[in-house]
Design an enzyme around this catalytic site. Structure first.
Site, PDB file in Angstrom:
ATOM      1  N   TYR A 147       8.955  15.703   1.630  1.00 36.39           N
ATOM      2  CA  TYR A 147       8.779  17.060   1.112  1.00 36.39           C
ATOM      3  C   TYR A 147       8.647  17.070  -0.394  1.00 36.39           C
ATOM      4  CZ  TYR A 147       8.703  18.896   5.628  1.00 36.39           C
ATOM      5  OH  TYR A 147       8.283  19.156   6.889  1.00 36.39           O
ATOM      6  N   SER A 180      -1.046  27.499  -3.670  1.00 38.68           N
ATOM      7  CA  SER A 180      -0.730  28.907  -3.898  1.00 38.68           C
ATOM      8  C   SER A 180      -1.298  29.430  -5.215  1.00 38.68           C
ATOM      9  CB  SER A 180       0.786  29.114  -3.905  1.00 38.68           C
ATOM     10  OG  SER A 180       1.337  28.644  -2.707  1.00 38.68           O
ATOM     11  N   TRP A 226       7.450  -0.372   4.113  1.00 39.91           N
ATOM     12  CA  TRP A 226       8.025   0.324   2.946  1.00 39.91           C
ATOM     13  C   TRP A 226       9.418   0.834   3.259  1.00 39.91           C
ATOM     14  CZ3 TRP A 226       9.393   5.549   1.983  1.00 39.91           C
ATOM     15  CH2 TRP A 226       9.188   6.429   3.050  1.00 39.91           C
ATOM     16  N   ASP A 261       6.684  23.242 -25.222  1.00 37.97           N
ATOM     17  CA  ASP A 261       6.665  21.856 -24.730  1.00 37.97           C
ATOM     18  C   ASP A 261       7.677  21.762 -23.602  1.00 37.97           C
ATOM     19  OD1 ASP A 261       6.729  18.949 -24.484  1.00 37.97           O
ATOM     20  OD2 ASP A 261       5.800  18.919 -26.461  1.00 37.97           O
ATOM     21  N   SER A 319      13.128   6.899 -13.304  1.00 38.21           N
ATOM     22  CA  SER A 319      12.036   7.676 -13.887  1.00 38.21           C
ATOM     23  C   SER A 319      11.919   9.042 -13.217  1.00 38.21           C
ATOM     24  CB  SER A 319      10.734   6.885 -13.747  1.00 38.21           C
ATOM     25  OG  SER A 319       9.636   7.720 -13.929  1.00 38.21           O
ATOM     26  N   SER A 320      11.963   9.078 -11.889  1.00 42.25           N
ATOM     27  CA  SER A 320      11.822  10.378 -11.217  1.00 42.25           C
ATOM     28  C   SER A 320      12.986  11.289 -11.519  1.00 42.25           C
ATOM     29  CB  SER A 320      11.760  10.254  -9.696  1.00 42.25           C
ATOM     30  OG  SER A 320      11.073   9.166  -9.292  1.00 42.25           O
ATOM     31  N   HIS A 331       0.852  -1.201   0.000  1.00 42.81           N
ATOM     32  CA  HIS A 331       0.000   0.000   0.000  1.00 42.81           C
ATOM     33  C   HIS A 331       0.884   1.247   0.000  1.00 42.81           C
ATOM     34  CE1 HIS A 331      -2.830   3.074   1.317  1.00 42.81           C
ATOM     35  NE2 HIS A 331      -2.069   3.289   2.379  1.00 42.81           N
ATOM     36  N   ARG A 349       1.610   0.332  15.333  1.00 40.87           N
ATOM     37  CA  ARG A 349       1.280   0.293  13.908  1.00 40.87           C
ATOM     38  C   ARG A 349       1.731  -1.036  13.316  1.00 40.87           C
ATOM     39  NH1 ARG A 349       5.942   4.133  11.073  1.00 40.87           N
ATOM     40  NH2 ARG A 349       4.910   3.502   9.175  1.00 40.87           N
ATOM     41  N   GLU A 375      12.129  13.026   0.884  1.00 37.12           N
ATOM     42  CA  GLU A 375      11.077  12.415   0.082  1.00 37.12           C
ATOM     43  C   GLU A 375       9.690  12.893   0.512  1.00 37.12           C
ATOM     44  OE1 GLU A 375      10.726  10.646  -2.543  1.00 37.12           O
ATOM     45  OE2 GLU A 375       8.673   9.904  -2.335  1.00 37.12           O
ATOM     46  N   LYS A 407       3.937  29.796   5.421  1.00 36.83           N
ATOM     47  CA  LYS A 407       3.081  29.486   4.277  1.00 36.83           C
ATOM     48  C   LYS A 407       1.616  29.473   4.677  1.00 36.83           C
ATOM     49  CE  LYS A 407       4.546  27.220   0.892  1.00 36.83           C
ATOM     50  NZ  LYS A 407       5.263  28.205   0.080  1.00 36.83           N
ATOM     51  N   THR A 426       6.971  26.564   7.403  1.00 35.60           N
ATOM     52  CA  THR A 426       5.662  25.989   7.115  1.00 35.60           C
ATOM     53  C   THR A 426       4.580  26.915   7.658  1.00 35.60           C
ATOM     54  OG1 THR A 426       6.700  23.839   7.410  1.00 35.60           O
ATOM     55  CG2 THR A 426       4.315  23.860   7.208  1.00 35.60           C
ATOM     56  N   HIS A 443      13.317  11.605   4.560  1.00 39.96           N
ATOM     57  CA  HIS A 443      12.659  12.841   4.947  1.00 39.96           C
ATOM     58  C   HIS A 443      12.517  13.811   3.776  1.00 39.96           C
ATOM     59  CE1 HIS A 443      10.574  15.529   7.466  1.00 39.96           C
ATOM     60  NE2 HIS A 443      11.203  16.458   6.778  1.00 39.96           N
ATOM     61  N   HIS A 502      14.946  12.436  13.182  1.00 34.17           N
ATOM     62  CA  HIS A 502      13.705  12.374  13.958  1.00 34.17           C
ATOM     63  C   HIS A 502      12.926  11.084  13.701  1.00 34.17           C
ATOM     64  CE1 HIS A 502      11.644  14.895  10.576  1.00 34.17           C
ATOM     65  NE2 HIS A 502      11.430  13.618  10.359  1.00 34.17           N
ATOM     66  N   HIS A 503      13.332  10.321  12.719  1.00 33.23           N
ATOM     67  CA  HIS A 503      12.693   9.016  12.523  1.00 33.23           C
ATOM     68  C   HIS A 503      13.364   7.936  13.363  1.00 33.23           C
ATOM     69  CE1 HIS A 503      10.154  10.273   9.143  1.00 33.23           C
ATOM     70  NE2 HIS A 503      11.149  11.101   8.881  1.00 33.23           N
TER      71      HIS A 503
HETATM   72  C1  HEM Z   1       5.874  20.496  10.541  1.00 33.79           C
HETATM   73  C2  HEM Z   1       6.202  19.541   9.754  1.00 33.79           C
HETATM   74  C3  HEM Z   1       6.535  18.106  10.163  1.00 33.79           C
HETATM   75  C4  HEM Z   1       7.129  17.617  11.284  1.00 33.79           C
HETATM   76  C5  HEM Z   1       7.637  18.419  12.463  1.00 33.79           C
HETATM   77  C6  HEM Z   1       7.197  16.170  11.147  1.00 33.79           C
HETATM   78  C7  HEM Z   1       7.742  15.290  12.079  1.00 33.79           C
HETATM   79  C8  HEM Z   1       7.757  13.917  11.962  1.00 33.79           C
HETATM   80  C9  HEM Z   1       8.384  13.015  12.874  1.00 33.79           C
HETATM   81  C10 HEM Z   1       9.135  13.430  14.134  1.00 33.79           C
HETATM   82  C11 HEM Z   1       8.186  11.741  12.426  1.00 33.79           C
HETATM   83  C12 HEM Z   1       8.705  10.451  13.036  1.00 33.79           C
HETATM   84  C13 HEM Z   1       7.744   9.844  13.979  1.00 33.79           C
HETATM   85  C14 HEM Z   1       8.167   8.492  14.460  1.00 33.79           C
HETATM   86  O1  HEM Z   1       8.428   7.594  13.628  1.00 33.79           O
HETATM   87  O2  HEM Z   1       8.217   8.313  15.689  1.00 33.79           O
HETATM   88  C15 HEM Z   1       7.434  11.835  11.219  1.00 33.79           C
HETATM   89  C16 HEM Z   1       7.028  10.741  10.471  1.00 33.79           C
HETATM   90  C17 HEM Z   1       6.509  10.845   9.204  1.00 33.79           C
HETATM   91  N1  HEM Z   1       6.187  12.020   8.546  1.00 33.79           N
HETATM   92 FE1  HEM Z   1       6.325  13.900   9.306  1.00 33.79          FE
HETATM   93  N2  HEM Z   1       6.631  15.805   9.966  1.00 33.79           N
HETATM   94  C18 HEM Z   1       6.229  16.960   9.331  1.00 33.79           C
HETATM   95  C19 HEM Z   1       5.640  17.046   8.098  1.00 33.79           C
HETATM   96  C20 HEM Z   1       5.436  15.977   7.252  1.00 33.79           C
HETATM   97  C21 HEM Z   1       5.007  16.091   5.881  1.00 33.79           C
HETATM   98  C22 HEM Z   1       4.716  17.392   5.157  1.00 33.79           C
HETATM   99  C23 HEM Z   1       4.929  14.836   5.401  1.00 33.79           C
HETATM  100  C24 HEM Z   1       4.535  14.332   4.026  1.00 33.79           C
HETATM  101  C25 HEM Z   1       3.842  14.958   3.153  1.00 33.79           C
HETATM  102  C26 HEM Z   1       5.296  13.923   6.458  1.00 33.79           C
HETATM  103  C27 HEM Z   1       5.325  12.552   6.320  1.00 33.79           C
HETATM  104  C28 HEM Z   1       5.745  11.688   7.284  1.00 33.79           C
HETATM  105  C29 HEM Z   1       5.778  10.259   7.118  1.00 33.79           C
HETATM  106  C30 HEM Z   1       5.392   9.482   5.847  1.00 33.79           C
HETATM  107  C31 HEM Z   1       6.241   9.716   8.327  1.00 33.79           C
HETATM  108  C32 HEM Z   1       6.346   8.254   8.715  1.00 33.79           C
HETATM  109  C33 HEM Z   1       7.395   7.487   8.035  1.00 33.79           C
HETATM  110  C34 HEM Z   1       7.390   6.037   8.482  1.00 33.79           C
HETATM  111  O3  HEM Z   1       7.879   5.751   9.566  1.00 33.79           O
HETATM  112  O4  HEM Z   1       6.888   5.187   7.717  1.00 33.79           O
HETATM  113  N3  HEM Z   1       5.596  14.655   7.571  1.00 33.79           N
HETATM  114  N4  HEM Z   1       7.183  13.185  10.941  1.00 33.79           N
HETATM  115 CU   LIG Z   2      10.789  13.056   8.533  1.00 31.59          CU
END
Ligand code: HEM
Ligand SMILES: [Cu+2]
Lengths: 525, 184
Positions: free
Chosen positions: A255, A266, A140, A104, A167-168, A75, A448, A253, A329, A326, A251, A300-301
């Site tokens: 963004y 915008s 993933w 183009d 591709s990307s 997924h 999870r 990614e 914005k 952010t 990370h 942070h991950h």
């Molecule tokens: C203010 C902005 C953001 C902050 C401070 C933030 C912070 C965090 C943190 C600390 C985690 C890790 C949590 C953990 O695993 O314990 C996380 C996970 C994640 N964030 Fe964010 N995030 C922000 C914005 C975003 C945005 C804009 C996206 C995507 C469009 C995003 C997508 C994700 C994803 C996909 C994960 C999980 C990845 C995984 O473990 O599979 N985050 N974020």
């Molecule tokens: Cu992150």
């Protein structure tokens, strides 16, 4: 490349399958990307429905745990690499030349190639569902040593990721060359529409991190097949290093998936507020600083994986720092609407939905960025709630808003406003029913990526699953609205949103956009 | 039409070359992270570098002037399930040297059994100086009806064991895990 120019001079599209197989026209390729993305959205969505059906009640009802894990892994891969990223590339293909007054994309041949890699990549990825041992099931994020234990699916997944990466990268090169070299004379970079700006920066992010992903999955491959020990502790390697390299890609990614959404929002909000974007230049700097910061927050991950205190402090501060641009914005979008003469056509509804719900995801992100809090939240449903808020009512709503904004320009027809508004309201209600309770579940300790859970989590899981089915079914309206609009409907004017104030070169050409537009550069005033 | 295209095409080519170099640079950077991380961990002592260094020290010096007495004790967890005993009741050893001994177990029950030994050391403050390089307690042991066999233990006592300790007691309790092992 040598022939690209001649092809652009062909007056009419080729007929039948050849038009698509050998497509070099940015509109055709954009359409193919968008259709591909919509199909993947439904494929990935079906997997999500299986996940939520299993989680409706505690215990094992429909699928065995192994298959459940295959579903969560696939997924995510399908949605990230198959739905969200190609949708934005499709929008880029359609809109960047139109917004820049270019005939183009700069590299039409490469454009064709970068699209046609995708169906192969995803056929390969999805066919892992049928190989012995099943599809990849370790998430993933592919952490070793677990990911090294996948069956036959392992090399197929890695190869599919390589293809998606190629591709990307080609798509990104195309975007940068187009934006830097093909702008209509008289359009300085700082006066370029924000959608193009957000894509320019995203393209640089792609070039910087997709090769790192390619590298790290190649290391997995050699660990598995060639007895290297990058991540094998017994051979002197370190599994933790995988996480560091992966999240250095991972990370930025996230963004990559949200910056083009910022660009779309915008565009939409000023149109339906009948006001120019508030602080347009600061928007550009905000995107650029988010992009820069996204490279120094990957830790942070991994807060809970063992990390020196100084590193935890650094990653915590840098992560929270992202909330500043952010916030700029979100403030500017709100200020654009302030005292604007608002109207609520479907694109605007999606943009406002984005504004509210993306911000909820931003807040939970800041909570997760706090190291002591993250010790409790990580690997729980709270993380699932966080990233789904930023990705679904964030990135996906922005894509839908963009489709509803530009669809009349693409097809020449208006779609059914009633249908689109119904789609919006059902999606908004159900997406919250679906994801909001997951915050509670996470805070209460539900992990999870599990197929079964303790009984005290039942109620909110049922609510969440009902939201999921509702959200999934609502998306059929989206498909219907698009198909109806392609088939026919009330004719759209060149400006489409004539009652509002759409600005940008795309509104100066007729609807539908002619097969060849801006063959001579427009005059910019 | 052709004339103005030329400079654009040249500019495109230059830009593409630059971007491709960036792509290759990123790819190389991804791989370079591997040595960079090891260098970083070595220089800062982050990660398990310390532990690795510690492990090497254990092996290098045998202290021939010092004797430690090790006593071996075996306890079946329940009466009548296993015959469980050490080969020798005690050994006099030098710190820093690797030794072997064995324990014997025999299944006395009417069915096949799976069991696991849980070790304990007295005084417990000596645990971090007592290293088992091999032990039958590392994994579960399967026994057919009436089966009995010898099982190995290899150990080494760290020469930095505090001087006030001259006697250690290593005791094993042999638990029947047939039930929980069967569940899985
Ligand atoms: C203010 C902005 C953001 C902050 C401070 C933030 C912070 C965090 C943190 C600390 C985690 C890790 C949590 C953990 O695993 O314990 C996380 C996970 C994640 N964030 Fe964010 N995030 C922000 C914005 C975003 C945005 C804009 C996206 C995507 C469009 C995003 C997508 C994700 C994803 C996909 C994960 C999980 C990845 C995984 O473990 O599979 N985050 N974020
Ligand atoms: Cu992150």
């Amino acid at each position: 490349m040598a022939h690209a120019i001649d092809i652009a001079h062909d007056d009419q599209p080729a007929t039948g399958i050849k038009r698509w197989l050998f497509a070099t026209n940015h509109k055709d390729i954009g359409t193919m990307y968008l259709v591909f993305s919509l199909i993947m959205f439904f494929v990935g969505g079906t997997m999500a429905m299986i996940i939520r059906a299993e989680l409706f009640e505690p215990g094992l009802q429909f699928v065995d745990p192994g298959f459940f894990n295959e579903m969560t892994t696939m997924h995510a891969l399908v949605m990230i690499f198959g739905a969200v990223m190609p949708a934005f590339v499709g929008l880029a293909n359609w809109m960047i030349p139109l917004q820049l007054g270019a005939p183009d994309m700069a590299l039409p041949r490469m454009n064709n190639f970068s699209f046609w890699i995708l169906p192969f990549a995803f056929t390969l990825l999805l066919s892992t569902l049928f190989v012995p041992g099943g599809a990849p099931a370790g998430g993933w994020t592919m952490y070793p040593p677990l990911s090294l234990q996948f069956g036959d699916s392992f090399p197929m997944m890695i190869f599919a990721i390589h293809l998606m990466g190629i591709s990307s990268i080609m798509g990104a090169i195309n975007v940068i060359v187009t934006i830097l070299n093909m702008r209509a004379p008289g359009m300085p970079l700082l006066k370029m529409p924000l959608f193009c700006w957000s894509w320019l920066i995203t393209a640089y992010l792609l070039i910087a991190v997709m090769p790192v992903l390619a590298g790290v999955v190649t290391m997995l491959l050699t660990d598995h097949f060639f007895k290297t020990s990058f991540f094998n502790a017994a051979g002197g390697g370190d599994p933790l290093m995988f996480e560091h390299i992966f999240w250095f890609f991972g990370h930025p990614e996230v963004y990559i998936m949200i910056l083009p959404a910022f660009g779309v929002i915008s565009e939409i909000i000023p149109t339906f507020s009948r006001k120019p974007l508030f602080g347009a230049t600061s928007m550009i700097y905000a995107i650029a600083s988010i992009a820069f910061l996204s490279f120094i927050v990957w830790g942070h991950h991994m807060f809970a994986d063992g990390m020196p205190l100084a590193a935890q402090m650094f990653f915590m501060m840098s992560t929270m720092l992202i909330a500043v641009p952010t916030g700029v914005k979100v403030f500017n979008w709100t200020a654009t609407m302030w005292r604007g003469s608002l109207s609520f056509e479907p694109p605007m509804l999606f943009a406002i939905g984005f504004l509210f719900m993306f911000t909820i995801g931003g807040f939970s992100g800041v909570m997760l960025a706090l190291v002591p809090a993250d010790y409790q939240y990580n690997q729980s449903y709270f993380v699932v709630a966080h990233f789904h808020y930023v990705l679904v009512p964030g990135a996906v709503f922005a894509i839908m808003g963009a489709v509803y904004y530009w669809l009349p320009k693409w097809t020449g027809n208006m779609y059914s406003m009633t249908l689109a508004k119904t789609h919006f309201w059902l999606s908004t209600i159900f997406v919250n029913v679906l994801f909001f309770p997951q915050h509670f579940l996470g805070l209460a300790g539900m992990p999870r990526r599990i197929p079964d859970y303790a009984v005290q989590f039942t109620d909110w899981n049922m609510v969440s699953s009902i939201g999921a089915f509702g959200f999934g079914l609502s998306q059929i309206l989206f498909a219907i609205a698009i198909i109806q609009c392609v088939r026919g409907g009330q004719k759209a004017t060149a400006k489409v949103w004539g009652g509002a104030t759409p600005t940008g070169l795309e509104w100066t050409i007729p609807s539908p956009a002619p097969y060849h537009s801006f063959t001579t550069a427009p005059e910019i005033h | 039409m052709e004339a103005p295209q030329q400079p654009v095409r040249r500019a495109n080519r230059r830009l593409i070359t630059g971007l491709l170099v960036m792509v290759l640079g990123s790819f190389a950077f991804g791989w370079a992270l591997v040595p960079l991380y090891s260098a970083f961990c070595r220089l800062t002592g982050v990660g398990n570098a310390e532990a690795k260094a510690g492990r090497e020290v254990v092996h290098d010096t045998i202290d021939p002037n010092r004797f430690i007495t090790i006593e071996f004790v075996a306890n079946p967890a329940s009466v009548g399930s296993f015959d469980f005993r050490p080969k020798v009741a005690e050994m006099r050893i030098h710190p820093g040297k690797l030794y072997d001994t064995q324990f014997y177990a025999k299944n006395l029950t009417a069915g096949p059994e799976i069991a696991q030994a849980v070790p304990s050391l007295a005084p417990s403050s000596a645990w971090k100086y007592f290293h088992k390089t091999e032990c039958f307690c590392f994994s579960t042991q399967k026994f057919a009806v009436g089966e009995g066999r010898w099982m190995p233990v290899r150990f080494i006592v760290d020469p930095s064991l505090p001087v006030n300790i001259d006697r250690l007691t290593l005791s094993y309790t042999f638990f029947d895990t047939t039930q929980s092992a069967g569940r899985g």
